[in-house]
Design a protein around this motif. Structure first.
Motif, short mmCIF file in Angstrom:
data_model
loop_
_atom_site.label_atom_id
_atom_site.label_comp_id
_atom_site.label_asym_id
_atom_site.label_seq_id
_atom_site.Cartn_x
_atom_site.Cartn_y
_atom_site.Cartn_z
N HIS A 69 -3.04 -12.67 -2.50
CA HIS A 69 -2.64 -14.06 -2.73
C HIS A 69 -3.80 -14.83 -3.37
CE1 HIS A 69 1.17 -13.72 -0.59
NE2 HIS A 69 0.53 -12.97 0.30
N ARG A 90 -4.63 -18.39 -1.91
CA ARG A 90 -4.81 -18.58 -0.46
C ARG A 90 -6.18 -18.06 -0.03
NH1 ARG A 90 0.58 -15.92 2.21
NH2 ARG A 90 2.19 -17.04 0.99
N GLY A 141 3.21 -17.34 -3.08
CA GLY A 141 3.92 -16.52 -2.12
C GLY A 141 4.78 -15.42 -2.72
N HIS A 191 -0.39 -12.06 -6.19
CA HIS A 191 0.67 -12.97 -5.79
C HIS A 191 0.21 -14.42 -6.00
CE1 HIS A 191 2.60 -9.52 -4.03
NE2 HIS A 191 3.55 -10.23 -3.43
#
Length: 459
Positions: A276, A279, A318, A315
Motif C-alpha cells: 500500500h 499507507r 486500497g 496498491h
C-alpha cells in the motif's frame, strides 16, 4: 507711520511667530511619540532598524536557512532567551514551518548582523582526522553488532577509514558522550524504521551507547512490540532493547519500503503481498504513541527486482494500482515518501513530544559494474575525492521536497557519506562470495556512527 505704532506692530508679529513655533513643536513632539506612527513606517525603515535583538530566522527541517543564491550568507540560530523584536504579525507560525510571506519574515531573512555567527548546517562541513576514533572497538560490541558488518573480524588489511570525525560548518557539536545521551533519553524511546541501512544505524547506536562493552543488564523487550518470532523464523522483524538505569529504549523495525505490507492470502505463505503505497507501516501506526524519537529511511529496495522477489504488488486507495505512471519505480517511491511524511506531520499535532527524522539516501559506491555484474569498491585511501561538502541543499531532493512545510526534520547524510567510498564492506565479507563486493553497507565502526552523532546533536 509713527515710530511707536511701528514698534507695536512689530511686537505683535514676533509674539505670533513665537506662538506658532511653540504650537508646531508641540504637534511634532506628539506625532513622534504617538504609538500609531510605528505602524506607518515603511518597509525600508524597518529594514534599517538596529539589530541588537535576536531575530527569528526561517529555517528548514535541519536548521539551515533557505535563501536565494544572491543571499548565501546565513544567519545565526537563536541560542539565548532574550526579548524578541516585536513586529505586527498575528499568531506567528512555528519556526520549522515559517514561509517567507509576511513583512516580519522578509525582514528576518534580509537583515544581517556582523556580530553574529552563521547558521549551523550539519550536512555542510568537512571530515577531519581524529586519533580518538572510533567510538568503540571493532573487535568488540559482539552483543549488538552483526558479524557480517564487523570489518575487524574479516581479512581486510586497512582500517584507516575509522579515524575520521565529521565537523559541521558553524556548528557547536560536542563529542558524543554515552552517559549524557542516556540521561537525555531517560524514560524515552528512540525507534528506527527502515531497511538494512536503518538496521546498521540501529546497531551503531547500540554500540556507541554501550561503548561496545558487554552489557548484560540491558533487557531485550522485543516482545512488547511483537518483535519476537517463533523458532525457525528466518529473522525477526526487528529488535528492541532497554537500558534499565535510565529506562531508555532503542528499537529497530524492518520496513524497507515504508509501505504497509499486507498478505493477500494469510493462509498461504507463498501469497503475494499488497504494497500500500499510500499507507504507513501498521507497526508505526500501532506504536507511534510510545516513541519519543522516530528515524525513518528508505530507498535501495525501490527497484523491480526487489518487488518481484518479495512478491510485492502495488496498491493505491486500497486496490491494485492501475495507473502506469504511478507504477514507474521513481514515482511509486515518491508517492510513498510524500504520503508517509504527510501522515506523520498530521500525527505530530496529537503527539507533541515526538521528534521525527527522515534520513536521506545512503550512497552506493559500485565501480566498473553493479552488485551483480562485478562492481567493486576497492579504494582504501580515505577522502581521495575530497574532504568537504560545500553545498547548501540536500543531495536527496525527494526527501528534502517531501519534508518541506512539515515539522519533520531531515537527517541529511547523503553528501557527507558520498565522500567515504573507502568505508564499505567491499570484498571483505564473512560470506566470502566469489567476485562479489558489498559497496552498499558500511563497516562498523564506521560511517553510520557519524549519522548517529548528527542525530543525537539534533534531538
Amino acid at each position: 507711520m509713527k515710530v511707536g505704532n511701528w514698534h507695536s506692530f512689530r511686537g505683535i508679529h514676533v509674539s505670533l511667530a513665537l506662538v506658532a513655533l511653540i504650537i508646531f513643536t508641540t504637534l511634532l513632539w506628539t506625532w513622534e511619540n504617538n504609538p500609531i506612527v510605528s505602524t506607518l513606517r515603511s518597509t525600508q525603515e524597518w529594514y534599517h532598524m538596529p539589530s541588537e535583538f535576536p531575530m527569528e530566522v526561517p529555517v528548514d527541517s535541519v536548521g539551515t536557512t533557505k535563501m536565494k543564491k544572491s543571499e548565501e550568507k546565513s544567519l545565526a540560530p537563536i541560542k539565548e532567551n532574550r526579548p524578541k523584536l516585536e513586529l505586527d504579525i498575528v499568531s506567528p507560525p512555528a519556526v520549522d514551518s515559517i514561509l517567507a510571506e509576511s513583512p516580519k519574515i522578509q525582514y528576518n531573512q534580509n537583515v544581517r548582523s556582523s556580530s553574529r555567527s552563521e547558521v549551523c548546517n550539519y550536512a555542510k562541513g568537512r571530515w577531519l582526522a581524529d586519533s580518538r576514533r572510533p567510538l568503540y572497538s571493532g573487535f568488540g560490541c559482539k552483543q549488538w553488532l552483526s558479524a557480517m558488518w564487523s570489518c575487524r573480524m574479516t581479512q581486510r588489511p586497512d582500517f584507516s577509514f575509522e579515524g575520521y570525525r565529521w565537523i559541521p560548518e558553524n556548528c557547536d557539536m560536542p563529542e558524543f558522550d554515552r552517559s549524557a545521551f542516556l540521561r537525555k533519553m531517560q524514560d524515552k524511546t528512540i525507534a528506527f524504521v527502515g531497511d538494512s541501512l536503518g538496521r546498521q544505524q540501529f546497531q551503531s547506536l547500540m554500540c556507541i551507547s554501550t561503548g561496545g562493552e558487554e552489557s548484560p543488564e540491558i533487557v531485550n523487550v522485543g516482545w512488547e512490540y511483537g518483535l519476537v518470532k517463533h523458532r525457525g523464523s528466518i529473522r525477526p522483524d526487528g529488535w528492541a532493547y532497554r537500558f534499565p538505569k535510565t529506562n531508555t529504549t532503542i528499537l529497530y523495525y524492518w520496513s524497507a519500503s515504508l509501505c504497509d505490507l499486507q498478505p493477500l492470502n494469510s493462509t498461504d505463505k507463498h501469497t503475494n503481498i499488497a504494497m500500500h503505497l499510500d499507507r504507513p507501516p501498521a507497526f508505526m501506526s500501532q506504536f507511534l504513541h510510545r516513541f519519543d524519537v522516530l528515524v525513518l529511511n528508505t530507498g535501495h529496495h525501490w527497484n523491480r527486482g526487489k518487488l518481484t522477489a518479495n512478491r510485492w504488488i502495488m496498491h493505491v486507495d486500497g486496490k491494485p494500482n492501475e495507473d502506469q505512471k504511478i507504477a514507474e519505480m521513481a514515482n511509486a517511491k515518491n508517492l510513498t515518501v510524500y504520503s508517509v511524511a504527510r501522515w506523520l506531520d498530521l500525527q505530530l499535532v496529537s503527539h507533541p513530544r515526538l521528534k521525527v527524522f527522515f534520513r536521506t539516501m545512503s550512497p552506493r559506491h559500485f565501480f566498473n559494474g553493479d552488485w551483480n555484474t562485478g562492481g567493486s569498491c576497492d579504494n582504501m585511501t580515505p577522502l581521495s575525492n575530497g574532504s568537504e561538502v560545500m553545498q547548501d541543499g540536500s543531495s536527496d531532493p525527494t526527501i528534502e521536497g517531501a519534508l518541506t512545510g512539515t515539522k519533520i526534520k531531515i537527517l541529511d547524510i547523503t553528501a557527507i557519506s558520498q565522500l567515504r567510498d573507502d568505508a564499505h564492506m567491499s570484498r571483505y565479507t564473512t560470506r566470502g562470495a566469489l567476485n562479489s563486493s558489498d559497496c552498499l553497507h558500511w563497516c562498523l565502526p564506521g560511517i553510520p556512527d557519524t549519522w548517529n552523532e548528527l542525530l543525537v546533536a539534533q534531538i
